[in-house]
Design an enzyme around this catalytic site. Structure first.
Site, mmCIF file in Angstrom:
data_model
loop_
_atom_site.group_PDB
_atom_site.id
_atom_site.type_symbol
_atom_site.label_atom_id
_atom_site.label_comp_id
_atom_site.label_asym_id
_atom_site.label_seq_id
_atom_site.Cartn_x
_atom_site.Cartn_y
_atom_site.Cartn_z
ATOM 1 N N GLY A 95 3.897 0.624 27.283
ATOM 2 C CA GLY A 95 4.273 1.094 28.607
ATOM 3 C C GLY A 95 3.500 0.377 29.699
ATOM 4 N N SER A 96 3.200 1.109 30.746
ATOM 5 C CA SER A 96 2.623 0.495 31.944
ATOM 6 C C SER A 96 1.207 -0.033 31.750
ATOM 7 C CB SER A 96 2.650 1.491 33.104
ATOM 8 O OG SER A 96 3.985 1.733 33.493
ATOM 9 N N THR A 97 0.533 0.319 30.649
ATOM 10 C CA THR A 97 -0.787 -0.284 30.417
ATOM 11 C C THR A 97 -0.665 -1.801 30.247
ATOM 12 O OG1 THR A 97 -0.680 0.095 28.020
ATOM 13 C CG2 THR A 97 -1.719 1.812 29.361
ATOM 14 N N LYS A 111 0.944 -3.697 32.075
ATOM 15 C CA LYS A 111 0.968 -4.330 33.397
ATOM 16 C C LYS A 111 -0.358 -5.017 33.719
ATOM 17 C CE LYS A 111 4.493 -1.141 35.090
ATOM 18 N NZ LYS A 111 4.778 0.098 35.843
#
Length: 490
Positions: A220-222, A224
C-alpha cells in the site's frame, strides 16, 4: 600349491578385497549421506543423547532441554515464551525435524560442527560428555515483547520487523498468531495432536507461518517512500517542497480510468512533502508513471526488492514487476497491482532512509559460541546498497517526519524523540473484496542516532472496514517497539 588350493586362495583374497572396498566405501564415500539419512535411527538417538546448546537473547537463553521419560531419545527441546520467539527460533522436534535457526545452526547447537572437532575429541578422551554450543542473536527482548503483545492485543493476523539501521541487526521479528515449539518437540501422542493443529488444512489461521519473513503483502501507501526516493534520485523533483506536475483528476495513461485519492485532500500539484503527508495516490502514481517501469524497478531493487534475504533464515523475495504498462506502473508505485513485500523488506526501506541512504544487510545471528563460550564466528555488519544519496535521504527523512508531526502518522509520536513514518492501507482480495491490510513503517531518532526502524502489518478480517487504517492499527504497535528499543539503551 596345487591348482584347487590356489583357486580357493585367490577367491578368498578377492572376497577380502571386496570387503575392504565396501568398508571404505561406506566409511568414507557414503558416510555423510548415511549420517544425514532421516531413517538412520542411530543418528537420531545420538542427536538427542546430550543436551542441546541454547539460542541466546540479551545474554539469556530462550531455549532449554528436558529429559524424556520414555523412548530412545534422552532429551527434548524446551522453549521459554515459545510462541513469542517462534519466528526467530523455529523448532527442533524428535518427530518432525527442525526449521529456521534450530535447523540452520544445528551443527553448533548439537556440538557436531567441524569447528568443535578437537574439543569433542579431547572430551571423548577425558570422558566428558559432548556439549552443544550457543547461537547468540541480535534480538532485543523488550522490542520483541512489545511487538508480539501489540499484535496479540489487536487479535487479528500480522507481523512486525525491527532493524538497527546503522548495522542491519534485526531487533524484533514477531508473527501472530503463533505457536509454542515446545508442544511438538517430543514424540508423544500429544505432540502429534499439536502438530495436526499447525496444519493449515486444520487451522486456517496458519500459526506456523512466519509472517515477518515468509509472507508477502501489498505494501500500500508505505511503498510511496520508495517512489519518493525514485523521484529524488532520478531528478524528477529535487526538493521536498517543489510543486509537482500532478493534475486532479488524473487519468492513468492508456486508460480512461481516473486514479482516486482517499477523501478530499490537497493533492493537485502538491509538493512531495504534502503528498506524503496526506498520502496522495495521484501524485505518486503519476511520479511512477513519469519515471517509467525501468527506473522504478531499479530503485526498488536498490531497497532489496525482487531478491530473497538470508538472515540467515530465508526471507521471501519482495515483488516489483518489469514489463508493465504505464497505468500498471502507476498502480504499482502506490503499493498496489503487482507490488508485494515482507515486513522485513519494508523495515529495510525505513532503515535505509534513517541511515542517510545506506542500506545494511539484515541479520539476526550476532555470534556462534563453543560450549565454553569462546566465540567461533562473529557476524560483521555489511553494506548492502545505497538506494539514496545522503542529501536525498535527509530530504525524505524530513518528509516522513512531517507525516508523523501533522500527517496520517500522528499516533506514532514519542515525546522527546524524532519519529519519521508512513502509513498504508493496502487493498486485497478479488475486486478488493477483503478487509485491507493496515501498514506502518517508521524510524526513531535520538539526537543524531537512529537506533531502530520498524515495519508493522495488521490483517483484521473481523474489523469494520471503515475503521482499518495504518494509523489506527499498526502505528501504535510500531510506537511501542520504538519506545522499547530506546528505553533499553538508556
Amino acid at each position: 600349491m596345487n591348482k584347487p588350493l590356489r583357486r580357493i586362495a585367490i577367491f578368498c583374497g578377492l572376497l577380502v578385497l571386496a570387503l575392504l572396498i565396501r568398508d571404505n566405501w561406506l566409511q568414507y564415500v557414503k558416510a555423510d549421506s548415511l549420517r544425514e539419512d532421516p531413517d538412520n535411527r542411530r543418528v537420531l538417538i545420538a542427536r538427542y543423547a546430550t543436551p542441546r546448546g541454547d539460542i541466546i537473547v540479551d545474554g539469556k537463553s530462550i531455549t532449554g532441554h528436558a529429559e524424556t521419560t520414555s523412548g530412545d531419545f534422552k532429551y527434548k527441546r524446551t522453549y521459554k515464551d515459545g510462541a513469542m520467539w517462534a519466528p526467530v527460533t523455529g523448532f527442533v522436534s524428535q518427530s518432525y525435524g527442525a526449521t529456521q535457526l534450530e535447523s540452520i545452526e544445528d551443527g553448533i547447537l548439537t556440538g557436531n560442527d567441524d569447528r568443535l572437532f578437537f574439543r569433542n575429541t579431547l572430551d571423548m578422551l577425558t570422558g566428558k560428555p559432548k556439549e552443544g554450543g550457543n547461537v547468540v542473536t541480535t534480538l532485543n527482548a523488550a522490542a520483541q515483547k512489545a511487538a508480539y503483545n501489540g499484535l496479540k492485543k489487536q487479535g487479528g493476523k500480522g507481523a512486525v520487523a525491527a532493524i538497527e539501521p546503522s548495522t542491519g541487526k534485526i531487533l524484533a521479528l514477531a508473527s501472530y498468531p503463533s505457536y509454542d515449539p515446545s508442544t511438538i518437540a517430543g514424540g508423544s501422542d500429544s505432540d502429534a495432536e499439536a502438530w495436526k493443529k499447525l496444519d493449515k488444512k486444520n487451522n486456517p489461521d496458519d500459526p506456523s507461518l512466519n509472517r515477518a519473513l515468509r509472507e508477502v503483502y501489498p505494501p500500500g501507501s508505505t511503498f510511496k517512500v520508495v517512489t519518493a526516493a525514485a523521484a529524488l534520485e532520478n531528478g524528477l523533483y529535487t526538493s521536498a517542497d517543489e510543486k509537482t506536475k500532478s493534475p486532479l483528476p488524473w487519468t492513468m495513461p492508456g486508460t480512461t480510468t481516473q486514479l482516486k485519492n482517499e477523501g478530499n485532500i490537497p493533492c493537485e500539484n502538491a509538493t512531495l512533502r504534502t503528498a506524503l503527508q496526506y498520502s496522495c495516490n495521484t501524485v505518486f502514481g503519476k511520479v511512477g508513471s513519469d519515471l517509467g517501469n525501468e527506473k522504478m524497478l531499479d530503485e526498488a531493487k536498490k531497497f532489496g526488492f525482487t531478491e530473497e534475504q538470508f538472515t540467515p533464515v530465508r526471507s521471501s523475495a519482495p515483488v516489483f514487476s518489469d514489463d508493465m504498462a504505464p497505468s500498471e506502473v502507476a498502480l504499482s508505485s502506490i503499493g498496489q497491482f503487482n507490488t508485494a513485500a515482507t515486513p522485513l523488506q519494508m523495515a529495510m526501506v525505513a532503515s535505509a532512509v534513517a541511515n542517510n541512504g545506506t542500506l545494511m544487510k539484515p541479520y539476526m545471528v550476532d555470534s556462534l559460541q563453543a560450549p565454553n563460550l569462546d566465540t567461533l564466528e562473529k557476524t560483521e555488519p555489511e553494506k548492502m546498497s545505497e538506494p539514496l544519496s545522503a542529501e536525498n535521504a535527509q530530504i525524505l527523512q524530513s518528509m516522513m517526519e512531517t507525516v508523523v508531526q501533522k500527517g496520517t502518522g500522528t499516533t506514532a509520536q514519542i515525546q522527546g524523540v524524532t519519529v519519521g513514518g508512513k502509513t498504508g492501507t493496502a487493498q486485497h482480495g478479488e475486486n478488493n473484496s477483503k478487509n485491507p491490510y493496515a501498514w506502518f513503517i517508521s524510524y526513531a531518532k535520538v539526537g543524531d542516532s537512529a537506533p531502530v526502524a520498524v515495519a508493522v502489518v495488521v490483517q483484521d478480517d473481523n474489523a469494520v472496514r471503515e475503521n482499518i487504517s495504518g494509523s489506527g492499527l499498526a502505528a501504535p504497535i510500531a510506537k511501542s517497539v520504538m519506545e522499547a528499543v530506546i528505553d533499553s539503551k538508556k
